[in-house]
Design a protein around this motif. Sequence first.
Motif, PDB file in Angstrom:
ATOM      1  N   ILE A  49     105.726  59.957  26.514  1.00 21.19           N
ATOM      2  CA  ILE A  49     106.730  59.506  25.772  1.00 21.19           C
ATOM      3  C   ILE A  49     107.519  60.256  25.000  1.00 21.19           C
ATOM      4  N   GLY A  50     108.720  59.963  24.953  1.00 23.63           N
ATOM      5  CA  GLY A  50     109.709  60.728  24.223  1.00 23.63           C
ATOM      6  C   GLY A  50     109.797  62.079  24.695  1.00 23.63           C
ATOM      7  N   THR A  51     109.979  62.964  23.700  1.00 19.31           N
ATOM      8  CA  THR A  51     109.963  64.799  23.973  1.00 19.31           C
ATOM      9  C   THR A  51     108.471  65.210  24.241  1.00 19.31           C
ATOM     10  N   HIS A  52     108.108  65.590  25.355  1.00 17.25           N
ATOM     11  CA  HIS A  52     106.531  66.042  25.641  1.00 17.25           C
ATOM     12  C   HIS A  52     106.659  67.038  26.753  1.00 17.25           C
ATOM     13  N   ILE A  53     105.556  67.570  26.770  1.00 19.18           N
ATOM     14  CA  ILE A  53     105.254  68.690  27.766  1.00 19.18           C
ATOM     15  C   ILE A  53     104.495  68.116  28.766  1.00 19.18           C
ATOM     16  N   LEU A 106     116.744  75.963  28.602  1.00 18.73           N
ATOM     17  CA  LEU A 106     116.676  74.577  28.031  1.00 18.73           C
ATOM     18  C   LEU A 106     117.832  74.287  29.038  1.00 18.73           C
ATOM     19  N   LEU A 107     118.016  73.017  29.440  1.00 24.02           N
ATOM     20  CA  LEU A 107     119.417  72.681  30.371  1.00 24.02           C
ATOM     21  C   LEU A 107     119.751  71.289  29.563  1.00 24.02           C
ATOM     22  N   ARG A 108     120.990  71.434  29.051  1.00 22.03           N
ATOM     23  CA  ARG A 108     121.777  70.303  28.534  1.00 22.03           C
ATOM     24  C   ARG A 108     122.657  69.726  29.753  1.00 22.03           C
ATOM     25  N   THR A 109     121.892  68.716  30.316  1.00 20.26           N
ATOM     26  CA  THR A 109     122.552  67.783  31.394  1.00 20.26           C
ATOM     27  C   THR A 109     123.668  66.905  31.141  1.00 20.26           C
ATOM     28  N   GLN A 139     109.389  81.032  32.209  1.00 23.22           N
ATOM     29  CA  GLN A 139     108.077  80.393  32.404  1.00 23.22           C
ATOM     30  C   GLN A 139     108.142  79.264  31.718  1.00 23.22           C
ATOM     31  N   LEU A 140     109.111  78.845  31.038  1.00 17.26           N
ATOM     32  CA  LEU A 140     109.461  77.254  30.404  1.00 17.26           C
ATOM     33  C   LEU A 140     110.666  76.854  30.867  1.00 17.26           C
ATOM     34  N   LEU A 141     110.878  75.640  31.385  1.00 21.12           N
ATOM     35  CA  LEU A 141     111.942  75.040  31.532  1.00 21.12           C
ATOM     36  C   LEU A 141     111.956  73.776  30.816  1.00 21.12           C
ATOM     37  N   GLY A 142     112.913  73.601  29.960  1.00 21.47           N
ATOM     38  CA  GLY A 142     113.163  72.293  29.022  1.00 21.47           C
ATOM     39  C   GLY A 142     114.450  71.401  29.659  1.00 21.47           C
ATOM     40  N   ILE A 143     114.184  70.181  29.655  1.00 20.00           N
ATOM     41  CA  ILE A 143     115.260  69.401  29.916  1.00 20.00           C
ATOM     42  C   ILE A 143     115.626  68.199  29.183  1.00 20.00           C
ATOM     43  N   ASP A 144     116.831  67.566  29.189  1.00 17.09           N
ATOM     44  CA  ASP A 144     117.000  66.471  28.451  1.00 17.09           C
ATOM     45  C   ASP A 144     117.126  65.057  28.986  1.00 17.09           C
TER      46      ASP A 144
END
Length: 211
Positions: A49-53, A106-109, A139-144
Amino acid sequence: MSKWIDISQPLTNDMAHWPGDTPFHYTLSATKEQIGSANIGEITTSLHIGTHIDAAFHFDSNGKTVDQLDLDLYIGKAAVIDVSHTETITTAVLKKYPFDQTTRLLLRTSLPNNPKRFPSKFPYLDPEIAQFLSEKGIQLLGIDIPSVDAPDSKELHTHHALHQHGIHILENIMLDHVNPGFYDLIALPLAIHGADGSPVRAVLRPLEGNE
């Protein structure tokens, strides 16, 4: 010193959830008026849910669970880049941005941040970006967006490609109010034994020269 910027979705009873998943719900199971000492809340929720890994166990039954992950992955220098000009994120797109100085990207799409609406379509992340990002040391990819794969994907090609290249996944961050640049990131998962994922409180703090 710069203030921390919250990039996590608030956990609310009216937030969007993955279709078919358990929605988030918070309620008071007991009130101070009832028991005389304290208010006691409880939650029910999907771990995605929401922001998660995502832990690898989410898409690989032999993969690591949340409690087996290295916490250092989720704390440290991160680059934020804006790829909102395209619906298709490929290696050719990412090659245009400098992020050699960090292991977290971190990608702002192009998808506007809206925690109360589950989108029917996400920007496409080409699985081939995994090899390129690995070569860059990511080593870590974050997406919105809610997932690195399409909402109707069963094969989860991008999940698997990132995993095969040693890249961990942070999903549903909120970056509409964040400028591109370098930041300190904290996005720690809960220590849920045996879990396939975990909500996180993700925050950024601008590094010197990026304020």
